[in-house]
Design an enzyme around this catalytic site. Structure first.
Site, PDB file in Angstrom:
ATOM      1  N   THR A  14       0.816  -1.217   0.000  1.00  0.00           N
ATOM      2  CA  THR A  14       0.000   0.000   0.000  1.00  0.00           C
ATOM      3  C   THR A  14       0.849   1.267   0.000  1.00  0.00           C
ATOM      4  O   THR A  14       0.478   2.272  -0.601  1.00  0.00           O
ATOM      5  CB  THR A  14      -0.950  -0.006   1.214  1.00  0.00           C
ATOM      6  OG1 THR A  14      -1.872  -1.075   1.031  1.00  0.00           O
ATOM      7  CG2 THR A  14      -1.707   1.287   1.370  1.00  0.00           C
ATOM      8  N   SER A  57       1.616  -7.416  -1.041  1.00  0.00           N
ATOM      9  CA  SER A  57       2.340  -8.296  -0.119  1.00  0.00           C
ATOM     10  C   SER A  57       1.694  -9.658   0.119  1.00  0.00           C
ATOM     11  O   SER A  57       2.377 -10.579   0.551  1.00  0.00           O
ATOM     12  CB  SER A  57       2.643  -7.577   1.194  1.00  0.00           C
ATOM     13  OG  SER A  57       1.569  -7.572   2.080  1.00  0.00           O
ATOM     14  N   THR A  90       1.578  -4.342   4.295  1.00  0.00           N
ATOM     15  CA  THR A  90       1.385  -4.695   5.708  1.00  0.00           C
ATOM     16  C   THR A  90       0.808  -6.096   5.895  1.00  0.00           C
ATOM     17  O   THR A  90       0.872  -6.639   6.993  1.00  0.00           O
ATOM     18  CB  THR A  90       0.462  -3.672   6.404  1.00  0.00           C
ATOM     19  OG1 THR A  90      -0.812  -3.686   5.756  1.00  0.00           O
ATOM     20  CG2 THR A  90       1.049  -2.288   6.379  1.00  0.00           C
ATOM     21  N   ASP A  91       0.241  -6.679   4.820  1.00  0.00           N
ATOM     22  CA  ASP A  91      -0.362  -8.007   4.992  1.00  0.00           C
ATOM     23  C   ASP A  91       0.663  -9.052   5.426  1.00  0.00           C
ATOM     24  O   ASP A  91       0.350  -9.948   6.203  1.00  0.00           O
ATOM     25  CB  ASP A  91      -1.035  -8.465   3.687  1.00  0.00           C
ATOM     26  CG  ASP A  91      -2.320  -7.700   3.409  1.00  0.00           C
ATOM     27  OD1 ASP A  91      -2.726  -6.885   4.259  1.00  0.00           O
ATOM     28  OD2 ASP A  91      -2.924  -7.923   2.337  1.00  0.00           O
TER      29      ASP A  91
HETATM   30  N1  DAS Z   1      -2.815  -4.566   2.962  1.00  0.00           N
HETATM   31  C1  DAS Z   1      -2.089  -3.816   1.984  1.00  0.00           C
HETATM   32  C2  DAS Z   1      -0.916  -3.102   2.628  1.00  0.00           C
HETATM   33  O1  DAS Z   1      -1.083  -2.723   3.751  1.00  0.00           O
HETATM   34  C3  DAS Z   1      -1.744  -4.592   0.792  1.00  0.00           C
HETATM   35  C4  DAS Z   1      -0.451  -5.345   0.892  1.00  0.00           C
HETATM   36  O2  DAS Z   1      -0.129  -5.850   1.954  1.00  0.00           O
HETATM   37  O3  DAS Z   1       0.250  -5.365  -0.124  1.00  0.00           O
HETATM   38  O4  DAS Z   1       0.114  -2.870   2.062  1.00  0.00           O
END
Ligand code: DAS
Length: 335
Positions: A14, A57, A90-91
């Site tokens: 993100t 991610s 963050t995933d």
């Molecule tokens: N959930 C999104 C992020 O926080 C997507 C990802 O992880 O790529 O980045």
């Protein structure tokens, strides 16, 4: 003396995403774009940008994280960096951070960050998180701590950090110990120094080892276990109930027996913090003492996704069962 040389290694997520026109967002930006969006970074560091990958991610694998580690080692060496920041989604941020923490063999700080609100959103947190991460990577206080995860002005040790909220900018927590530090007026403060994560040798790439992860549930009858046997996984992590317990139907399932005889089986807790028990319950098949007697390995302080990362690296390196057990033992404070 010049400003600290800090690398920014962009991996997507993100923090690298921009709007697609229908309200959704897709990772598109590289490290130079992230740097352009935060020009004030040049006041606190001499930043060097390198785009490693541009992935969402959920698609990042342990193999990607092992290759990222090698890229970072080369980045630090080639650019004579004082610290390095990884931007990613963050995933899987906690798994990327923990993989780097396990493999990192240097006192140079490696700081992982991301964003919850993409660059097109009001109040996007990407530039602020990147700034906090660069300041942390440039801080002498971060040296020798392995991989850190910085989000929302909190500094977490990679070994304990987890995504605890799906969509709030305060997404990351360290449930068992809390964050090790924070930023005050942009200055990193790290009052708590955790012991260094025991290091693991980087496996050869491609990492072909595959470790399954199953979470137990009330009434679990073990019906998924035969698929783990049939699919040739190199190990299994089970997230058991709170103290590290399984239903008898799982513990006594023939496929569980077969897995125990053929691959390492690691037991974590599906509870949010703490360690699986060691010596509190007996007299039922899925008790922690009965499972340990049959060879199940405790994940110690590692949550299930982190235990899966460690077991993947260990089985990829062909560690024998005793070596796997010894490696996990180092993550437990319990006798
Ligand atoms: N959930 C999104 C992020 O926080 C997507 C990802 O992880 O790529 O980045």
């Amino acid at each position: 003396m010049g400003l600290p040389r800090i690398g920014i290694a962009a991996c997507g997520g993100t923090i690298a995403a921009t709007a697609s026109g229908d309200g959704t967002a897709t990772p598109r930006l590289g490290a130079a774009d992230l740097l352009d969006a935060a020009p004030w970074l040049r006041d606190i560091a001499d930043p060097q940008a390198r785009t490693v990958m541009t992935k969402a991610s959920p698609d990042i694998t342990v193999d990607d994280a092992v290759r990222l580690h090698a890229e970072l080692v080369a980045f630090v060496r080639d650019e004579r960096l004082d610290g390095v920041v990884v931007t990613s989604g963050t995933d899987t941020l906690e798994e990327v951070a923990f993989t780097l923490d396990l493999l990192w063999d240097s006192d140079v700080p490696v700081v992982v960050t991301g964003a919850i609100r993409n660059a097109s959103k009001p109040g996007t947190d990407g530039p602020a998180n990147l700034t906090a991460a660069v300041a942390t990577a440039a801080s002498p206080a971060a040296r020798g701590l392995g991989a850190l995860l910085v989000m929302n002005d909190h500094i977490h040790a990679a070994r304990y950090a987890r995504k605890g909220n799906s969509g709030n900018v305060a997404a990351f927590v360290s449930p068992t110990i809390g964050p090790v530090g924070y930023l005050a007026e942009g200055v990193p403060v790290i009052p708590m120094r955790v012991s260094r994560t025991p290091r693991v040798e980087p496996p050869a790439v491609p990492v072909t080892a595959r470790v399954a992860l199953l979470t137990t549930f009330m009434g679990d009858d073990g019906a998924l276990l035969p698929a783990v046997v049939a699919d040739g996984f190199t190990g299994l992590v089970v997230a058991g109930f709170g103290g590290g317990h399984l239903p008898a139907a799982v513990a006594e399932h023939p496929a569980f027996e077969e897995l125990l005889a053929t691959v390492p089986v690691v037991l974590a807790s599906r509870a949010n913090s703490g360690e699986p028990l060691r010596a509190t319950y007996s007299g039922f098949a899925g008790s922690e003492t009965e499972l340990a007697r049959r060879g199940v390995i405790s994940a110690g302080s590692l949550d299930a996704p982190k235990a899966r990362v460690l077991l993947t690296l260990l089985t990829a390196a062909g560690r024998p069962p005793d070596g796997v057990r010894a490696a996990f033992r180092r993550f437990s404070a319990l006798p």
